[in-house]
Design a protein around this motif. Structure first.
Motif, PDB file in Angstrom:
ATOM      1  N   VAL A   1     -94.809 -38.736  88.770  1.00 57.88           N
ATOM      2  CA  VAL A   1     -94.505 -38.367  87.395  1.00 57.88           C
ATOM      3  C   VAL A   1     -94.527 -36.846  87.325  1.00 57.88           C
ATOM      4  O   VAL A   1     -95.459 -36.214  87.810  1.00 57.88           O
ATOM      5  CB  VAL A   1     -95.545 -38.952  86.419  1.00 57.88           C
ATOM      6  N   GLU A   2     -93.482 -36.279  86.742  1.00 64.12           N
ATOM      7  CA  GLU A   2     -93.426 -34.833  86.560  1.00 64.12           C
ATOM      8  C   GLU A   2     -93.447 -34.511  85.076  1.00 64.12           C
ATOM      9  O   GLU A   2     -92.791 -35.177  84.275  1.00 64.12           O
ATOM     10  CB  GLU A   2     -92.166 -34.251  87.203  1.00 64.12           C
ATOM     11  N   LEU A   3     -94.229 -33.492  84.724  1.00 63.54           N
ATOM     12  CA  LEU A   3     -94.362 -33.045  83.340  1.00 63.54           C
ATOM     13  C   LEU A   3     -94.035 -31.563  83.274  1.00 63.54           C
ATOM     14  O   LEU A   3     -94.334 -30.815  84.202  1.00 63.54           O
ATOM     15  CB  LEU A   3     -95.801 -33.247  82.845  1.00 63.54           C
ATOM     16  N   ARG A   4     -93.452 -31.152  82.178  1.00 68.95           N
ATOM     17  CA  ARG A   4     -93.229 -29.732  81.942  1.00 68.95           C
ATOM     18  C   ARG A   4     -93.192 -29.476  80.447  1.00 68.95           C
ATOM     19  O   ARG A   4     -92.986 -30.379  79.639  1.00 68.95           O
ATOM     20  CB  ARG A   4     -91.930 -29.258  82.577  1.00 68.95           C
ATOM     21  N   GLU A   5     -93.400 -28.240  80.085  1.00 65.57           N
ATOM     22  CA  GLU A   5     -93.249 -27.811  78.713  1.00 65.57           C
ATOM     23  C   GLU A   5     -91.818 -27.292  78.576  1.00 65.57           C
ATOM     24  O   GLU A   5     -91.372 -26.502  79.408  1.00 65.57           O
ATOM     25  CB  GLU A   5     -94.260 -26.712  78.389  1.00 65.57           C
ATOM     26  N   SER A   6     -91.104 -27.717  77.579  1.00 64.47           N
ATOM     27  CA  SER A   6     -89.678 -27.424  77.499  1.00 64.47           C
ATOM     28  C   SER A   6     -89.362 -25.932  77.496  1.00 64.47           C
ATOM     29  O   SER A   6     -88.341 -25.516  78.032  1.00 64.47           O
ATOM     30  CB  SER A   6     -89.057 -28.088  76.275  1.00 64.47           C
ATOM     31  N   ASP A   7     -90.229 -25.112  76.930  1.00 68.06           N
ATOM     32  CA  ASP A   7     -89.951 -23.672  76.907  1.00 68.06           C
ATOM     33  C   ASP A   7     -90.409 -22.958  78.181  1.00 68.06           C
ATOM     34  O   ASP A   7     -90.230 -21.760  78.321  1.00 68.06           O
ATOM     35  CB  ASP A   7     -90.530 -23.013  75.657  1.00 68.06           C
ATOM     36  N   GLU A   8     -91.016 -23.669  79.124  1.00 69.71           N
ATOM     37  CA  GLU A   8     -91.411 -23.142  80.437  1.00 69.71           C
ATOM     38  C   GLU A   8     -90.904 -24.095  81.505  1.00 69.71           C
ATOM     39  O   GLU A   8     -91.668 -24.621  82.308  1.00 69.71           O
ATOM     40  CB  GLU A   8     -92.940 -23.013  80.537  1.00 69.71           C
ATOM     41  N   GLY A   9     -89.599 -24.331  81.540  1.00 64.38           N
ATOM     42  CA  GLY A   9     -89.003 -25.355  82.377  1.00 64.38           C
ATOM     43  C   GLY A   9     -89.193 -25.198  83.874  1.00 64.38           C
ATOM     44  O   GLY A   9     -89.123 -26.164  84.621  1.00 64.38           O
ATOM     45  N   ARG A  10     -89.469 -23.987  84.338  1.00 55.36           N
ATOM     46  CA  ARG A  10     -89.621 -23.791  85.781  1.00 55.36           C
ATOM     47  C   ARG A  10     -91.001 -24.195  86.291  1.00 55.36           C
ATOM     48  O   ARG A  10     -91.200 -24.369  87.482  1.00 55.36           O
ATOM     49  CB  ARG A  10     -89.316 -22.349  86.152  1.00 55.36           C
ATOM     50  N   LEU A  11     -91.970 -24.353  85.401  1.00 57.28           N
ATOM     51  CA  LEU A  11     -93.329 -24.744  85.769  1.00 57.28           C
ATOM     52  C   LEU A  11     -93.481 -26.244  85.586  1.00 57.28           C
ATOM     53  O   LEU A  11     -93.418 -26.755  84.460  1.00 57.28           O
ATOM     54  CB  LEU A  11     -94.349 -23.999  84.902  1.00 57.28           C
ATOM     55  N   ILE A  12     -93.650 -26.985  86.694  1.00 59.34           N
ATOM     56  CA  ILE A  12     -93.691 -28.449  86.663  1.00 59.34           C
ATOM     57  C   ILE A  12     -95.010 -28.943  87.245  1.00 59.34           C
ATOM     58  O   ILE A  12     -95.428 -28.494  88.315  1.00 59.34           O
ATOM     59  CB  ILE A  12     -92.513 -29.035  87.464  1.00 59.34           C
ATOM     60  N   LEU A  13     -95.656 -29.840  86.531  1.00 57.93           N
ATOM     61  CA  LEU A  13     -96.872 -30.502  87.001  1.00 57.93           C
ATOM     62  C   LEU A  13     -96.462 -31.855  87.560  1.00 57.93           C
ATOM     63  O   LEU A  13     -95.800 -32.642  86.876  1.00 57.93           O
ATOM     64  CB  LEU A  13     -97.856 -30.688  85.849  1.00 57.93           C
ATOM     65  N   ARG A  14     -96.844 -32.130  88.791  1.00 58.86           N
ATOM     66  CA  ARG A  14     -96.503 -33.399  89.438  1.00 58.86           C
ATOM     67  C   ARG A  14     -97.789 -34.172  89.700  1.00 58.86           C
ATOM     68  O   ARG A  14     -98.748 -33.632  90.242  1.00 58.86           O
ATOM     69  CB  ARG A  14     -95.771 -33.128  90.749  1.00 58.86           C
ATOM     70  N   THR A  15     -97.787 -35.454  89.336  1.00 58.27           N
ATOM     71  CA  THR A  15     -98.967 -36.290  89.494  1.00 58.27           C
ATOM     72  C   THR A  15     -98.542 -37.736  89.750  1.00 58.27           C
ATOM     73  O   THR A  15     -97.366 -38.053  89.783  1.00 58.27           O
ATOM     74  CB  THR A  15     -99.879 -36.177  88.248  1.00 58.27           C
TER      75      THR A  15
END
Length: 63
Positions: free
Chosen positions: A28-42
């Motif tokens: 599962v990948e999560l990101r904040e829409s206004d910081e699209g290049r930073l992705i949290l993967r879990t």
């Protein structure tokens, strides 16, 4: 089934500052829409545990 397209939270409405989620290769990948290049993967299990803890108030003392 993988969903490479980002899905926006239903709580964000028309707002562009929101959390987006997708699944890729069983993760599962999560990101904040206004910081699209930073992705949290879990893993789905870890994300479920986080969401259950948040709903149960386990992190309220950090506020």
């Amino acid at each position: 089934m993988d969903s490479p397209v980002w899905q926006k939270s239903s709580y964000s409405g028309a707002n562009n500052a929101c959390v987006e989620v997708r699944t890729v290769s069983g993760a599962v990948e999560l990101r904040e829409s206004d910081e699209g290049r930073l992705i949290l993967r879990t893993t789905p299990t870890a994300l479920a545990a986080l969401l259950h803890g948040a709903k149960a108030g386990e992190f309220d003392h950090h506020a």
